[in-house]
Structures are given as structure tokens and as C-alpha cells.
Write an enzyme that holds these catalytic residues in place. Structure first.
Site, PDB file in Angstrom:
ATOM      1  N   LYS A  76      29.220   6.162  31.484  1.00 56.04           N
ATOM      2  CA  LYS A  76      28.637   6.272  33.002  1.00 56.04           C
ATOM      3  C   LYS A  76      28.522   4.794  33.539  1.00 56.04           C
ATOM      4  CE  LYS A  76      25.883  10.344  32.173  1.00 56.04           C
ATOM      5  NZ  LYS A  76      24.616  10.940  31.667  1.00 56.04           N
ATOM      6  N   LYS A 122      23.193   6.718  39.307  1.00 54.88           N
ATOM      7  CA  LYS A 122      21.923   7.297  39.025  1.00 54.88           C
ATOM      8  C   LYS A 122      21.278   6.066  38.140  1.00 54.88           C
ATOM      9  CE  LYS A 122      22.627   8.439  34.540  1.00 54.88           C
ATOM     10  NZ  LYS A 122      21.819   8.026  33.345  1.00 54.88           N
ATOM     11  N   SER A 161      14.945   6.732  28.934  1.00 52.91           N
ATOM     12  CA  SER A 161      16.122   5.836  29.585  1.00 52.91           C
ATOM     13  C   SER A 161      15.883   4.525  29.508  1.00 52.91           C
ATOM     14  CB  SER A 161      15.918   6.622  31.009  1.00 52.91           C
ATOM     15  OG  SER A 161      16.803   5.605  31.812  1.00 52.91           O
ATOM     16  N   ASN A 209      17.498   2.296  30.949  1.00 54.91           N
ATOM     17  CA  ASN A 209      17.814   1.677  32.267  1.00 54.91           C
ATOM     18  C   ASN A 209      16.379   1.766  32.993  1.00 54.91           C
ATOM     19  OD1 ASN A 209      20.557   1.181  32.624  1.00 54.91           O
ATOM     20  ND2 ASN A 209      20.827   3.331  32.107  1.00 54.91           N
ATOM     21  N   VAL A 268      23.140  -0.891  25.148  1.00 58.95           N
ATOM     22  CA  VAL A 268      23.715  -0.983  26.564  1.00 58.95           C
ATOM     23  C   VAL A 268      22.895  -0.202  27.593  1.00 58.95           C
ATOM     24  CG1 VAL A 268      25.803  -1.139  25.972  1.00 58.95           C
ATOM     25  CG2 VAL A 268      25.219   0.681  27.408  1.00 58.95           C
TER      26      VAL A 268
END
Ligand SMILES: NC(=O)c1ccc[n+]([C@@H]2O[C@H](COP(=O)([O-])OP(=O)(O)OC[C@H]3O[C@@H](n4cnc5c(N)ncnc54)[C@H](O)[C@@H]3O)[C@@H](O)[C@H]2O)c1
Length: 334
Positions: free
Chosen positions: A105, A189, A252, A254, A277
Site C-alpha cells: 500500500k 488511507k 495501525s 501509521n 514500515v
């Protein structure tokens, strides 16, 4: 079926396990030799997927070409910034009968290419490039928590075949012909996930979270429509579904980056402390550049970019978002 996977991070390892449990013969390419050794000898991957015993038929290798020679299906689960160099090395071994399913992604910095577009530069049979995307934390999939994802391909027949390859009673696959829209949603997203973490970290409240998810989806949709994606994709699993997961789910990464920014840490300190990552950090740059290139207003993306990469304070970014010129809700301007 013989299936090769590229990338033994959390998601690659979880998908290798899923496919092995589904009866496929799996060869998993690992970047780190020690990860391959551990996978082959202990059937674990403690670095990327702790506390999980893998099916003993998952075999690991560090020889890239072995994955292409192994069988007709290649599942690509690399971080976005290494997709280009890895496919450059793999290209001589790829054949027209291969199908490549991209599970990455991200949007490449500079070229602003989605992953199927990067892969197509090295694999000219581009109607055989698909994507798998949607709300799916690796840690839940390996524990057989019910999950639904999308297989995207303009090739209906191939898309339906790949749907079957992945489907299990706990992993449901839908088909969507909109490859561009599905990949765009999966990448963008992650920018909203960072923003949602900032909302949590700075204790901005649930009103702000609801507004962020809703207006974030509007930004994604406006850019997607401009690029030729289908409107329905944005309300589907790879769009709204993944946005809800990543903005609200504590797993998540992020979102985790955003939480720490919201609590006052610097991006460089946060990244230095992570092994895994957080795609959204680099994708924010690409998303902002894409918006500028296409002439689409993406105010949330713009402010996340400036906070992450231009040292703007979160307080200042938020203030600018809130006092922008007032707009119609459903309009094409964000
Ligand atoms: N983790 C999830 O739950 C999840 C779910 C859906 C999609 N994804 C996506 O899957 C992709 C991979 O994510 P992940 O969570 O598996 O990553 P990860 O952080 O767990 O693992 C990173 C992987 O990159 C490899 N790597 C690092 N440097 C490399 C290099 N120079 N060359 C080649 N490989 C290198 C590592 O060996 C490791 O396999 C991302 O695009 C992510 O957004 C992840």
C-alpha cells in the site's frame, strides 16, 4: 498451487500462512538471511510476526529468482520504496504466464506511480497484475479473525481465480475491477491514519475524529475520480473499510506515528525507533504531489505533509484547516 511470496514482513508472513493453510505450496522470499533461517528451522518470524507458529510447509529463501521459478503466482508484499529495485532484479525471470498480486500500500515518491504501475515497468503483461487490499491487520488474519478484502483486476476471469486462491472461511475475498481505485485507496488511507493518530495524541476529541474520517474520505474520492477511479470503490472495503480500520484500530503503525507526533515527539525520533514500515510517512509526500499535479484540493493531506515534512506545528496545521474558506459539503472542492 505453487505460490511465491516476496517480502517476509508482517503481512507477507501472514499471507504465506493463510495460503499454506489453504493447501498451497509456499516459497517466501526474505530480505534478511536470519529471518529465512528462523522461518525454515523454527517456523517462526519473531521480528515481524511475534507469538505465531507457522505451518511447517512454508519454506523460505533469500534467492529472489527462486520465487519466480517456483510457480505461476507471485504475491508481492514488499514495502513500497523497494518495489522498483526488487522488480528490476526479478524482471529477467518473469514470464507471460505469471500472475502478480500486489499487496503493498503506497505511492512511489517522485514518479507518483501506484504499485501496479511500477511493477508494469518490469512485467509487460500488465493485465496479469492484480491487487489485494482492504481492512486487514496481519496479527488478526493469522489468528483467524473474520476479515474481508478486495481482489482488484480489470481482468474478470483472472480476478475471480485469484479470489478463490485466497478465500478461506475466515478470509473473505470480494472482486473489484477498479485496480487503480483500490490501490489508490489503500495508499491514501495511510495519510489519514497518521492524521487520526494526531487527533488521538493531541486529545482533539471524537468530534474531530469523525470529521477527519468523513472529510478524509471526501479528499480520497475527489483525487480518485480525477484519476479515473470508480466512485463506488471509495465506499467499499479498500476505501471506507480500510479508512475506518486504520483510523480507529490500535494495531495501525501509521496511526501510531500520528499519536506520537500529537504527543510532541519528532518524526525523526519516531522513525529511528521503528523496525517496521509506516508507509503513510512517504505516501503523504506522494499524495500531496499528486494533488498539486492534478489541481485537486486536499487540505488534510496538505496539513499532514507540512506537519511531517516541513516542521509546521500541529496546532498551526489544525488552525489553518478549521478556518479555511467555508465550502458546500458535497461539492467537488474539499
Ligand atoms: N502489516 C499489515 O497488517 C499490513 C496489512 C495490509 C497491507 N500491508 C502492506 O504490506 C506492505 C508490507 O508491510 P509489512 O507490514 O509486511 O511490512 P513490515 O514492516 O512488517 O516488514 C518490512 C519488510 O520489508 C523488508 N525489507 C526491508 N528493507 C528491505 C530492502 N531494502 N529490500 C527488500 N526488502 C526489505 C523486510 O525484510 C520486511 O520483510 C506495506 O505496503 C503495508 O502497507 C500491511
Amino acid at each position: 498451487m505453487k505460490i511465491g511470496l516476496l517480502g517476509a514482513g508482517s503481512w507477507g508472513t501472514a499471507l504465506a500462512q493463510l495460503l499454506a493453510e489453504n493447501g498451497h505450496e509456499i516459497l517466501l522470499w526474505c530480505y534478511e538471511p536470519e529471518v529465512a533461517h528462523e522461518l525454515n528451522h523454527d517456523h517462526t518470524n519473531r521480528t515481524y510476526l511475534p507469538d505465531i507458529s507457522l505451518v511447517s510447509t512454508v519454506r523460505a529463501t533469500i534467492e529472489l529468482e527462486e520465487v519466480a521459478l517456483w510457480g505461476p503466482v507471485v504475491v508481492s508484499v514488499l514495502p513500497s520504496h523497494v518495489v522498483r529495485p526488487i522488480y528490476r532484479q526479478l524482471a529477467p525471470y518473469l514470464r507471460p504466464e505469471h500472475s502478480i498480486i500486489s499487496c503493498t500500500k503506497g505511492i512511489e515518491n517522485g514518479s507518483l506511480a501506484l504499485m501496479h504501475q511500477v511493477i508494469a515497468e518490469f512485467f509487460p503483461w500488465n493485465e496479469r497484475i492484480l491487487a489485494l487490499s482492504g481492512p486487514s491487520f496481519a496479527a488478526e488474519v493469522v489468528r483467524h479473525k473474520p476479515t474481508a478484502v478486495v481482489i482488484a483486476s480489470p481482468n474478470l476471469v483472472l480476478g475471480h481465480e485469484v479470489q478463490q486462491i485466497f478465500a478461506t472461511p475466515w478470509f473473505r475475498t470480494y472482486f473489484n475491477p477498479d485496480l487503480l481505485g483500490v490501490e489508490l485507496c489503500g495508499a491514501l488511507k495511510n495519510v489519514m491514519a497518521i492524521a487520526s493518530g494526531m487527533v488521538i495524541g493531541a486529545e482533539l476529541g471524537v468530534n474531530a475524529m469523525a470529521a477527519l474520517i468523513t472529510r478524509g474520505l471526501h479528499e480520497l474520492t475527489q483525487l480518485g475520480l480525477q484519476l479515473g477511479a470508480r466512485a463506488e470503490t471509495f465506499s467499499g472495503l479498500s476505501g471506507m473499510g480500510d479508512l475506518i480500520l486504520t483510523c480507529t484500530g490500535t494495531l495501525s503503525r501509521n496511526r501510531g506515528v500520528g499519536v506520537r507526533i500529537g504527543q510532541g515527539e519528532s518524526l525523526s525520533d519516531i522513525l529511528a525507533s521503528m523496525t517496521m514500515v509506516a508507509e503513510g510517512v512517504q505516501t503523504t509526500r506522494s499524495a500531496r504531489d499528486l494533488a498539486h499535479r492534478e489541481g485537486i484540493e486536499m487540505p488534510i493531506v496538505e496539513q499532514v505533509f507540512q506537519v511531517l515534512h516541513e516542521n509546521k506545528s500541529l496546532r498551526q496545521g489544525l488552525a489553518e484547516l478549521m478556518v479555511r474558506r467555508l465550502r458546500d459539503e458535497g461539492g467537488s472542492r474539499c
